[in-house]
Write a protein that holds these residues in place. Structure first.
Motif, mmCIF file in Angstrom:
data_model
loop_
_atom_site.group_PDB
_atom_site.id
_atom_site.type_symbol
_atom_site.label_atom_id
_atom_site.label_comp_id
_atom_site.label_asym_id
_atom_site.label_seq_id
_atom_site.Cartn_x
_atom_site.Cartn_y
_atom_site.Cartn_z
ATOM 1 N N ARG A 162 0.836 -1.199 0.000
ATOM 2 C CA ARG A 162 0.000 0.000 0.000
ATOM 3 C C ARG A 162 0.872 1.250 0.000
ATOM 4 O O ARG A 162 0.692 2.153 -0.826
ATOM 5 N N ARG A 163 1.826 1.308 0.894
ATOM 6 C CA ARG A 163 2.647 2.523 1.050
ATOM 7 C C ARG A 163 3.663 2.695 -0.073
ATOM 8 O O ARG A 163 3.846 3.804 -0.584
ATOM 9 N N SER A 164 4.335 1.599 -0.448
ATOM 10 C CA SER A 164 5.490 1.716 -1.340
ATOM 11 C C SER A 164 5.191 1.391 -2.800
ATOM 12 O O SER A 164 5.916 1.833 -3.686
ATOM 13 N N GLU A 165 4.154 0.612 -3.044
ATOM 14 C CA GLU A 165 3.829 0.220 -4.418
ATOM 15 C C GLU A 165 2.491 0.776 -4.886
ATOM 16 O O GLU A 165 2.105 0.583 -6.030
ATOM 17 N N GLY A 166 1.764 1.433 -3.988
ATOM 18 C CA GLY A 166 0.527 2.101 -4.390
ATOM 19 C C GLY A 166 -0.669 1.193 -4.587
ATOM 20 O O GLY A 166 -1.683 1.635 -5.152
ATOM 21 N N LEU A 167 -0.583 -0.061 -4.125
ATOM 22 C CA LEU A 167 -1.745 -0.931 -4.286
ATOM 23 C C LEU A 167 -2.847 -0.525 -3.312
ATOM 24 O O LEU A 167 -2.589 -0.046 -2.209
ATOM 25 N N ASP A 168 -4.074 -0.758 -3.738
ATOM 26 C CA ASP A 168 -5.261 -0.391 -2.948
ATOM 27 C C ASP A 168 -5.663 -1.598 -2.107
ATOM 28 O O ASP A 168 -6.508 -2.394 -2.504
ATOM 29 N N VAL A 169 -5.022 -1.743 -0.947
ATOM 30 C CA VAL A 169 -5.207 -2.923 -0.106
ATOM 31 C C VAL A 169 -5.922 -2.559 1.184
ATOM 32 O O VAL A 169 -5.549 -1.608 1.871
ATOM 33 N N VAL A 170 -6.946 -3.332 1.523
ATOM 34 C CA VAL A 170 -7.657 -3.232 2.796
ATOM 35 C C VAL A 170 -7.429 -4.555 3.537
ATOM 36 O O VAL A 170 -7.355 -5.620 2.911
ATOM 37 N N ILE A 171 -7.298 -4.493 4.865
ATOM 38 C CA ILE A 171 -7.021 -5.691 5.651
ATOM 39 C C ILE A 171 -8.216 -6.017 6.545
ATOM 40 O O ILE A 171 -8.652 -5.175 7.330
ATOM 41 N N ALA A 172 -8.735 -7.234 6.408
ATOM 42 C CA ALA A 172 -9.767 -7.742 7.318
ATOM 43 C C ALA A 172 -9.088 -8.640 8.341
ATOM 44 O O ALA A 172 -8.253 -9.479 7.984
ATOM 45 N N TYR A 228 -16.856 -8.619 4.321
ATOM 46 C CA TYR A 228 -15.791 -8.556 3.326
ATOM 47 C C TYR A 228 -16.200 -7.691 2.131
ATOM 48 O O TYR A 228 -15.417 -6.874 1.626
ATOM 49 N N VAL A 229 -17.430 -7.869 1.673
ATOM 50 C CA VAL A 229 -17.906 -7.075 0.533
ATOM 51 C C VAL A 229 -17.974 -5.590 0.905
ATOM 52 O O VAL A 229 -17.521 -4.721 0.148
ATOM 53 N N LEU A 230 -18.504 -5.302 2.072
ATOM 54 C CA LEU A 230 -18.591 -3.907 2.508
ATOM 55 C C LEU A 230 -17.214 -3.277 2.680
ATOM 56 O O LEU A 230 -17.034 -2.075 2.434
ATOM 57 N N LEU A 231 -16.229 -4.062 3.077
ATOM 58 C CA LEU A 231 -14.887 -3.507 3.238
ATOM 59 C C LEU A 231 -14.278 -3.098 1.905
ATOM 60 O O LEU A 231 -13.532 -2.121 1.831
ATOM 61 N N LEU A 232 -14.579 -3.819 0.834
ATOM 62 C CA LEU A 232 -14.083 -3.367 -0.463
ATOM 63 C C LEU A 232 -14.931 -2.238 -1.026
ATOM 64 O O LEU A 232 -14.450 -1.440 -1.828
ATOM 65 N N GLU A 233 -16.176 -2.134 -0.599
ATOM 66 C CA GLU A 233 -16.998 -1.004 -1.033
ATOM 67 C C GLU A 233 -16.654 0.275 -0.271
ATOM 68 O O GLU A 233 -16.586 1.371 -0.867
ATOM 69 N N LYS A 234 -16.403 0.149 1.037
ATOM 70 C CA LYS A 234 -16.316 1.344 1.881
ATOM 71 C C LYS A 234 -15.063 1.439 2.750
ATOM 72 O O LYS A 234 -14.812 2.489 3.350
ATOM 73 N N GLY A 235 -14.303 0.365 2.864
ATOM 74 C CA GLY A 235 -13.123 0.378 3.721
ATOM 75 C C GLY A 235 -12.044 1.298 3.167
ATOM 76 O O GLY A 235 -11.945 1.517 1.958
ATOM 77 N N LYS A 236 -11.218 1.821 4.055
ATOM 78 C CA LYS A 236 -10.135 2.729 3.666
ATOM 79 C C LYS A 236 -8.869 1.943 3.370
ATOM 80 O O LYS A 236 -8.480 1.052 4.120
ATOM 81 N N ALA A 237 -8.207 2.290 2.275
ATOM 82 C CA ALA A 237 -6.982 1.606 1.884
ATOM 83 C C ALA A 237 -5.940 1.722 2.988
ATOM 84 O O ALA A 237 -5.764 2.778 3.601
ATOM 85 N N GLY A 238 -5.274 0.608 3.246
ATOM 86 C CA GLY A 238 -4.239 0.581 4.260
ATOM 87 C C GLY A 238 -4.735 0.350 5.668
ATOM 88 O O GLY A 238 -3.927 0.175 6.587
ATOM 89 N N GLU A 239 -6.047 0.359 5.874
ATOM 90 C CA GLU A 239 -6.604 0.201 7.220
ATOM 91 C C GLU A 239 -6.901 -1.267 7.532
ATOM 92 O O GLU A 239 -7.106 -2.093 6.640
ATOM 93 N N ARG A 288 -16.256 -1.852 16.704
ATOM 94 C CA ARG A 288 -16.767 -0.491 16.501
ATOM 95 C C ARG A 288 -16.250 0.151 15.218
ATOM 96 O O ARG A 288 -16.964 0.911 14.561
ATOM 97 N N LYS A 289 -15.032 -0.155 14.830
ATOM 98 C CA LYS A 289 -14.452 0.491 13.643
ATOM 99 C C LYS A 289 -15.187 0.084 12.366
ATOM 100 O O LYS A 289 -15.591 0.942 11.572
ATOM 101 N N ILE A 290 -15.386 -1.210 12.157
ATOM 102 C CA ILE A 290 -16.061 -1.636 10.934
ATOM 103 C C ILE A 290 -17.528 -1.198 10.928
ATOM 104 O O ILE A 290 -18.076 -0.833 9.883
ATOM 105 N N ARG A 291 -18.147 -1.185 12.086
ATOM 106 C CA ARG A 291 -19.542 -0.741 12.150
ATOM 107 C C ARG A 291 -19.663 0.732 11.779
ATOM 108 O O ARG A 291 -20.556 1.128 11.008
ATOM 109 N N SER A 292 -18.776 1.563 12.307
ATOM 110 C CA SER A 292 -18.886 3.002 12.081
ATOM 111 C C SER A 292 -18.496 3.389 10.658
ATOM 112 O O SER A 292 -19.054 4.325 10.092
ATOM 113 N N GLU A 293 -17.545 2.659 10.054
ATOM 114 C CA GLU A 293 -17.050 3.066 8.733
ATOM 115 C C GLU A 293 -17.765 2.397 7.567
ATOM 116 O O GLU A 293 -17.715 2.900 6.449
#
Length: 317
Positions: A162-172, A228-239, A288-293
């Protein structure tokens, strides 16, 4: 949800099959991988893929050129990770490296969900006089198995790409999930299967268990894949996002619920072969984090999940 080209590693695994069903029903173009068993002849969109083969991983991603990638494939059983350390590291770490490199080359704009595990939290030191608290994404790691180590390595790699190669990665970071279709290598499905075998008379009326005193935070697999689906729809990259119910249940309580559904008298015995080398006594998450975001919340109560697992095994030969 917009129609997308979606690539799922581990698509024929426990969570993968539920995820495939959800995504395909939305009109997406979904393909995926399976290992070690070859795909069924009817599964035209599934390819056999050993993540340890860089060439094969590159060919699969080049062919799919996905918009979304769900990376579920892994050696995921903790006990097996002790028995197969090298396979665990090669699959879970090098396989993830090959996948990220392939996405960078052939689908650099794709969103990737890396599936980690709550096992990375490990055995959290207790605060004297205080009850164990739910674990948040900011809590430190205490790695206690090769599986946890491999997932920690995968998280570090996801952050690097995410940081060095610019990939759009979210971590569950899912806590234990269960439901119909789970392998009997995992506790709820194992116990449910034993109960059904006892009902059929194909097993003596004894349930063999490991450590039933540990506390776990179980989520229904159908709720987990919705997250998992919601995280790719709404999750923040790198989080990083915990996927959990926020409620702990002792394994002995789960066994009690399952046994209450059986008409047979059943004896419970501890089996040393089912004990882990190192066990985590308390594994409950803060969601709380996944619920709020994302707005996600677990909807299926544990009692229904366990009833559905029993029904699943009742229709199996």
């Amino acid at each position: 949800m917009a129609k997308r080209k979606i690539f799922i590693t581990g698509a024929t695994g426990f969570a993968g099959r539920h995820l495939m069903s959800v995504l395909a029903s939305s009109g997406n173009s979904v393909c995926g991988t399976t290992y070690p068993q070859p795909p069924h002849p009817d599964e035209k969109n599934i390819r056999h893929l050993d993540l340890r083969s860089e060439r094969d991983v590159f060919e699969a991603v080049k062919s799919a050129r996905p918009d979304w990638v769900f990376h579920l494939a892994a050696v995921s059983n903790v006990r097996q990770s002790w028995e197969k350390k090298r396979e665990t590291m090669e699959t879970n770490i090098m396989g993830t490296f090959f996948l990220f490199e392939a996405v960078k080359k052939f689908s650099p704009g794709a969103r990737i969900l890396f599936i980690s595990s709550s096992d990375v939290y490990g055995v959290v030191p207790a605060t004297e006089g205080a009850a164990p608290r739910p674990l948040s994404e900011d809590d430190p790691f205490q790695l206690v198995s090769p599986y946890a180590l491999s997932k920690f390595g995968g998280e570090l790699m996801a952050g690097f790409y995410r940081r060095s190669e610019g990939l759009d990665v979210v971590i569950a970071r899912p806590f234990p999930h269960t439901g119909p279709g789970q392998s009997p290598d995992f506790v709820c499905s194992d116990w449910a299967r034993q109960i059904i075998q006892i009902e059929r008379g194909s097993q003596e009326p004894v349930i063999r268990v490991g450590n039933s005193d540990v506390l776990r935070d179980f989520t229904d697999v159908r709720d987990a894949v919705s997250a998992y689906v919601l995280l790719l729809e709404k999750g923040k990259a790198g989080e990083v996002y915990n996927v959990c119910s926020g409620r702990g249940t002792a394994l002995r309580e789960i066994l009690g619920i399952l046994l209450a559904s059986s008409a047979k008298e059943v004896r419970v015995e501890q089996d040393p072969e089912r004990l882990r080398k190192v066990d985590i006594p308390h594994l409950v998450g803060d969601n709380r984090k996944i619920r709020s975001e994302t707005g996600w919340e677990p909807r299926i109560p544990l009692e229904r999940t366990l009833a559905d697992i029993l029904d699943y095994w009742r229709i199996r030969p």
